[in-house]
Scaffold this motif. Sequence first.
Motif, PDB file in Angstrom:
ATOM      1  N   GLY A  12       1.841  -0.771 -13.968  1.00 21.96           N
ATOM      2  CA  GLY A  12       1.978   0.385 -13.582  1.00 21.96           C
ATOM      3  C   GLY A  12       0.396   0.939 -13.748  1.00 21.96           C
ATOM      4  N   ALA A  13      -0.229   0.574 -14.884  1.00 22.81           N
ATOM      5  CA  ALA A  13      -1.607   1.110 -14.942  1.00 22.81           C
ATOM      6  C   ALA A  13      -2.640   0.548 -13.653  1.00 22.81           C
ATOM      7  CB  ALA A  13      -2.203   0.498 -16.224  1.00 22.81           C
ATOM      8  N   GLN A  14      -2.177  -0.586 -13.144  1.00 21.51           N
ATOM      9  CA  GLN A  14      -2.828  -1.102 -12.019  1.00 21.51           C
ATOM     10  C   GLN A  14      -2.939  -0.456 -10.819  1.00 21.51           C
ATOM     11  OE1 GLN A  14      -1.946  -5.250 -12.684  1.00 21.51           O
ATOM     12  NE2 GLN A  14      -4.028  -5.907 -12.933  1.00 21.51           N
ATOM     13  N   LEU A  15      -1.469   0.254 -10.877  1.00 19.20           N
ATOM     14  CA  LEU A  15      -1.062   0.779  -9.671  1.00 19.20           C
ATOM     15  C   LEU A  15      -1.935   2.177  -9.768  1.00 19.20           C
ATOM     16  CD1 LEU A  15       2.806   0.206  -8.603  1.00 19.20           C
ATOM     17  CD2 LEU A  15       0.900  -0.186  -7.217  1.00 19.20           C
ATOM     18  N   ARG A  16      -1.837   2.679 -10.776  1.00 17.52           N
ATOM     19  CA  ARG A  16      -2.419   4.128 -10.851  1.00 17.52           C
ATOM     20  C   ARG A  16      -3.913   3.914 -10.725  1.00 17.52           C
ATOM     21  NH1 ARG A  16       1.365   4.371 -14.783  1.00 17.52           N
ATOM     22  NH2 ARG A  16      -0.033   3.435 -16.604  1.00 17.52           N
ATOM     23  N   GLN A  17      -4.535   2.953 -11.291  1.00 14.69           N
ATOM     24  CA  GLN A  17      -6.220   2.887 -10.835  1.00 14.69           C
ATOM     25  C   GLN A  17      -6.309   2.506  -9.370  1.00 14.69           C
ATOM     26  OE1 GLN A  17      -7.170  -0.791 -13.190  1.00 14.69           O
ATOM     27  NE2 GLN A  17      -7.127   0.432 -15.126  1.00 14.69           N
ATOM     28  N   ILE A  18      -5.312   2.005  -8.740  1.00 13.54           N
ATOM     29  CA  ILE A  18      -5.600   1.742  -7.208  1.00 13.54           C
ATOM     30  C   ILE A  18      -5.536   3.104  -6.660  1.00 13.54           C
ATOM     31  CG2 ILE A  18      -4.493   0.672  -5.104  1.00 13.54           C
ATOM     32  CD1 ILE A  18      -3.944  -1.818  -6.807  1.00 13.54           C
ATOM     33  N   ALA A  19      -4.276   3.932  -6.925  1.00 12.08           N
ATOM     34  CA  ALA A  19      -4.053   5.163  -6.338  1.00 12.08           C
ATOM     35  C   ALA A  19      -5.411   5.872  -6.550  1.00 12.08           C
ATOM     36  CB  ALA A  19      -3.038   5.802  -7.159  1.00 12.08           C
ATOM     37  N   GLU A  20      -5.808   6.100  -7.796  1.00  9.69           N
ATOM     38  CA  GLU A  20      -6.875   6.980  -8.126  1.00  9.69           C
ATOM     39  C   GLU A  20      -8.269   6.687  -7.164  1.00  9.69           C
ATOM     40  OE1 GLU A  20      -9.571   7.636 -12.155  1.00  9.69           O
ATOM     41  OE2 GLU A  20      -7.516   7.650 -12.308  1.00  9.69           O
ATOM     42  N   LYS A  21      -8.398   5.247  -7.228  1.00 11.00           N
ATOM     43  CA  LYS A  21      -9.595   4.852  -6.152  1.00 11.00           C
ATOM     44  C   LYS A  21      -9.381   5.357  -4.887  1.00 11.00           C
ATOM     45  CE  LYS A  21     -12.295   2.622  -9.289  1.00 11.00           C
ATOM     46  NZ  LYS A  21     -13.540   2.988  -9.469  1.00 11.00           N
ATOM     47  N   THR A  24      -5.326   9.071  -3.899  1.00  9.15           N
ATOM     48  CA  THR A  24      -3.746   9.127  -3.623  1.00  9.15           C
ATOM     49  C   THR A  24      -2.957   9.166  -4.802  1.00  9.15           C
ATOM     50  OG1 THR A  24      -2.085   8.580  -1.683  1.00  9.15           O
ATOM     51  CG2 THR A  24      -3.256   6.897  -3.008  1.00  9.15           C
ATOM     52  N   THR A  25      -1.691   9.127  -4.503  1.00  3.55           N
ATOM     53  CA  THR A  25      -0.489   8.976  -5.464  1.00  3.55           C
ATOM     54  C   THR A  25      -0.060   7.504  -5.444  1.00  3.55           C
ATOM     55  OG1 THR A  25       1.353   9.758  -4.360  1.00  3.55           O
ATOM     56  CG2 THR A  25      -0.036  11.387  -5.407  1.00  3.55           C
ATOM     57  N   VAL A  26       0.596   7.239  -6.551  1.00  2.74           N
ATOM     58  CA  VAL A  26       1.323   5.964  -6.354  1.00  2.74           C
ATOM     59  C   VAL A  26       2.501   5.794  -5.517  1.00  2.74           C
ATOM     60  CG1 VAL A  26       2.905   4.312  -7.963  1.00  2.74           C
ATOM     61  CG2 VAL A  26       0.582   5.321  -8.922  1.00  2.74           C
ATOM     62  N   SER A  27       3.033   6.946  -5.405  1.00  2.00           N
ATOM     63  CA  SER A  27       4.235   7.186  -4.430  1.00  2.00           C
ATOM     64  C   SER A  27       3.645   6.803  -2.933  1.00  2.00           C
ATOM     65  CB  SER A  27       4.994   8.437  -4.604  1.00  2.00           C
ATOM     66  OG  SER A  27       6.060   8.570  -3.630  1.00  2.00           O
ATOM     67  N   GLU A  28       2.612   7.628  -2.763  1.00  2.00           N
ATOM     68  CA  GLU A  28       1.911   7.406  -1.375  1.00  2.00           C
ATOM     69  C   GLU A  28       1.341   6.138  -0.914  1.00  2.00           C
ATOM     70  OE1 GLU A  28      -0.890  10.565  -1.437  1.00  2.00           O
ATOM     71  OE2 GLU A  28       0.447  12.110  -0.782  1.00  2.00           O
ATOM     72  N   LEU A  29       0.883   5.464  -2.143  1.00  2.00           N
ATOM     73  CA  LEU A  29       0.319   4.136  -2.041  1.00  2.00           C
ATOM     74  C   LEU A  29       1.618   2.994  -1.793  1.00  2.00           C
ATOM     75  CD1 LEU A  29      -2.097   2.424  -2.774  1.00  2.00           C
ATOM     76  CD2 LEU A  29      -1.312   2.120  -4.884  1.00  2.00           C
ATOM     77  N   ILE A  30       2.595   3.291  -2.402  1.00  2.00           N
ATOM     78  CA  ILE A  30       3.864   2.302  -2.043  1.00  2.00           C
ATOM     79  C   ILE A  30       4.529   2.758  -0.647  1.00  2.00           C
ATOM     80  CG2 ILE A  30       6.257   2.252  -2.744  1.00  2.00           C
ATOM     81  CD1 ILE A  30       5.285   2.407  -5.841  1.00  2.00           C
TER      82      ILE A  30
END
Length: 148
Positions: A12-21, A24-30
Amino acid sequence: MAYMLRLPDERGAQLRQIAEKKNTTVSELITDYIRSEIKAGTIPSNIPGINVAKAGESIAISAPGFEASVPAHKGQTLADLLRKSAALTPSAFEHKKEWLEGIAALSGIKLKRMGAGVRIVSPITGAEYPLASGVAEDLASEIERAAK
């Protein structure tokens, strides 16, 4: 029905990091990942639980507890409206509410804003069906395909 994904805290933390970089949001990333898999042919483009089909000169849209039919020649109008509504912030949606409701009346389906998306309102039953922004955009694409 909403699905809650259970991930290890680290993922979850990694997804948030990717989204932040990616700003975007985690939802948009998925959502972007799912769309890339659709484009690659891994899964079909239809939205599970929502059926969109051309029936003569109409487009029938059905989902659990929801059904609507719009004239096929109004399909593009509805698709554009879904995309525009999904992209608006709640305050911008309220600001443009009368304009959006007027355009929605052309298709026969009403739209209401909800937190992170929109609700489509059936002209047949008055039932409402919630759509997250990304799903609303995907539904717009399904409606466009059916309208052709």
